[in-house]
Scaffold this motif. Structure first.
Motif, PDB file in Angstrom:
ATOM      1  N   UNK A 127       0.871  -1.177   0.000  1.00  0.00           N
ATOM      2  CA  UNK A 127       0.000   0.000   0.000  1.00  0.00           C
ATOM      3  C   UNK A 127       0.911   1.231   0.000  1.00  0.00           C
ATOM      4  N   UNK A 128       0.965   1.933  -1.139  1.00  0.00           N
ATOM      5  CA  UNK A 128       1.916   3.029  -1.323  1.00  0.00           C
ATOM      6  C   UNK A 128       1.160   4.299  -1.681  1.00  0.00           C
ATOM      7  N   UNK A 159       7.628  -4.199   2.863  1.00  0.00           N
ATOM      8  CA  UNK A 159       6.392  -4.972   2.750  1.00  0.00           C
ATOM      9  C   UNK A 159       6.609  -6.485   2.802  1.00  0.00           C
ATOM     10  N   UNK A 160       7.847  -6.915   2.986  1.00  0.00           N
ATOM     11  CA  UNK A 160       8.085  -8.356   3.134  1.00  0.00           C
ATOM     12  C   UNK A 160       7.287  -8.852   4.335  1.00  0.00           C
ATOM     13  N   UNK A 166       5.701  -4.016   7.886  1.00  0.00           N
ATOM     14  CA  UNK A 166       4.950  -4.345   6.668  1.00  0.00           C
ATOM     15  C   UNK A 166       3.460  -4.045   6.791  1.00  0.00           C
ATOM     16  N   UNK A 167       2.925  -3.993   8.007  1.00  0.00           N
ATOM     17  CA  UNK A 167       1.505  -3.672   8.169  1.00  0.00           C
ATOM     18  C   UNK A 167       1.273  -2.184   7.900  1.00  0.00           C
ATOM     19  N   UNK A 168       0.142  -1.873   7.293  1.00  0.00           N
ATOM     20  CA  UNK A 168      -0.175  -0.483   6.988  1.00  0.00           C
ATOM     21  C   UNK A 168       0.397  -0.065   5.652  1.00  0.00           C
ATOM     22  N   UNK A 169       0.466   1.244   5.431  1.00  0.00           N
ATOM     23  CA  UNK A 169       0.955   1.766   4.160  1.00  0.00           C
ATOM     24  C   UNK A 169       2.165   2.662   4.342  1.00  0.00           C
ATOM     25  N   UNK A 214      -2.652   6.377  -4.776  1.00  0.00           N
ATOM     26  CA  UNK A 214      -2.398   5.229  -3.904  1.00  0.00           C
ATOM     27  C   UNK A 214      -2.285   3.962  -4.744  1.00  0.00           C
ATOM     28  N   UNK A 215      -1.105   3.350  -4.690  1.00  0.00           N
ATOM     29  CA  UNK A 215      -0.849   2.098  -5.399  1.00  0.00           C
ATOM     30  C   UNK A 215      -1.113   0.943  -4.440  1.00  0.00           C
TER      31      UNK A 215
END
Length: 253
Positions: A127-128, A159-160, A166-169, A214-215
């Motif tokens: 989430x970017x 994000x691994x 890794x949780x969230x953006x 947002x990607x």
């Protein structure tokens, strides 16, 4: 006498140049905050006041004088967080921040696209958020501040699945990765597909509440989506994503 006149003219010109430079930097400084829109409103009131005075409309001039005082007081009361943040940024020397060049923005876009494509192939959820004009201050404060140079490798490491952040953006600004593990607001749009998970709803939600791009990379399907202004475009190829991001982020660069 001629020398004095020349000096005064040069002095006046210098003062005007300095004044406009300061005003321009203030606009850059407040860009993306509520204070920027209020400042524009105050400038419009000032221009209107001068026009009414020139035309001899004294009642309207008196009315606008009162409105101007009201807006100044309103700004001091309602914009305390922005003013406090501004003073902090001023103390850190960020007021003269230089916008990244078009080539640097394009390199950052390619890093995001490369990381998104790699994570999609591995089915790693991501989430970017890419900030544009409006501030993402509240979202950034909900996560962990990084202030790191953006790279595809760094995004993949964040994000691994077993990585601590890794949780969230994540929030990207220009060529910098500002924060990770950020909480995005969930969309409450009833027209969204029920099959969409929390990651997609968070991406759409942030795009509804800001002008950010947002990607979203799906962990379940490995598909790439992009949320813009509350609209979700799904199943994008990396080339599609690259084209859209370039069009959105470099058209005014």
């Amino acid at each position: 006498m001629d020398l004095i006149i020349r000096f005064l003219n040069w002095k006046t010109i210098s003062e005007i140049i300095i004044l406009w430079a300061v005003i321009y930097q203030i606009f850059l400084f407040l860009q993306g905050t509520k204070a920027a829109y209020l400042l524009r409103g105050i400038i419009i009131l000032l221009i209107s006041f001068l026009v009414f005075q020139k035309l001899g409309l004294f009642v309207l001039s008196w009315l606008f004088t009162k409105l101007f005082a009201f807006f100044v007081i309103l700004m001091l009361i309602t914009l305390q967080p922005e003013l406090r943040e501004g003073l902090i940024r001023l103390g850190r020397g960020h007021i003269f921040y230089m916008e990244p060049k078009k080539e640097e923005i394009e390199n950052a876009i390619r890093e995001i696209v490369a990381a998104s494509g790699a994570m999609a192939r591995k089915r790693i959820g991501a989430l970017i958020a890419i900030r544009r004009e409006l501030s993402l201050k509240n979202v950034i404060e909900s996560g962990v501040t990084l202030q790191a140079d953006l790279s595809g490798e760094l995004l993949q490491n964040i994000f691994y699945p077993s990585a601590p952040l890794h949780d969230g953006g994540v929030v990207v600004e220009g060529t910098r990765l500002i924060a990770s593990a950020c909480l995005f607001p969930l969309s409450e749009n009833p027209q969204l597909e029920r099959t969409l998970g929390m990651r997609h709803r968070a991406g759409v939600g942030l795009s509804e509440n800001s002008d950010a791009l947002v990607v979203i990379v799906s962990e379940e399907t490995g598909s790439i989506s992009l949320a813009i202004n509350g609209q979700l475009t799904r199943n994008l190829s990396p080339n599609d994503l690259l084209t859209i991001l370039k069009g959105q982020l470099t058209k005014t660069a």
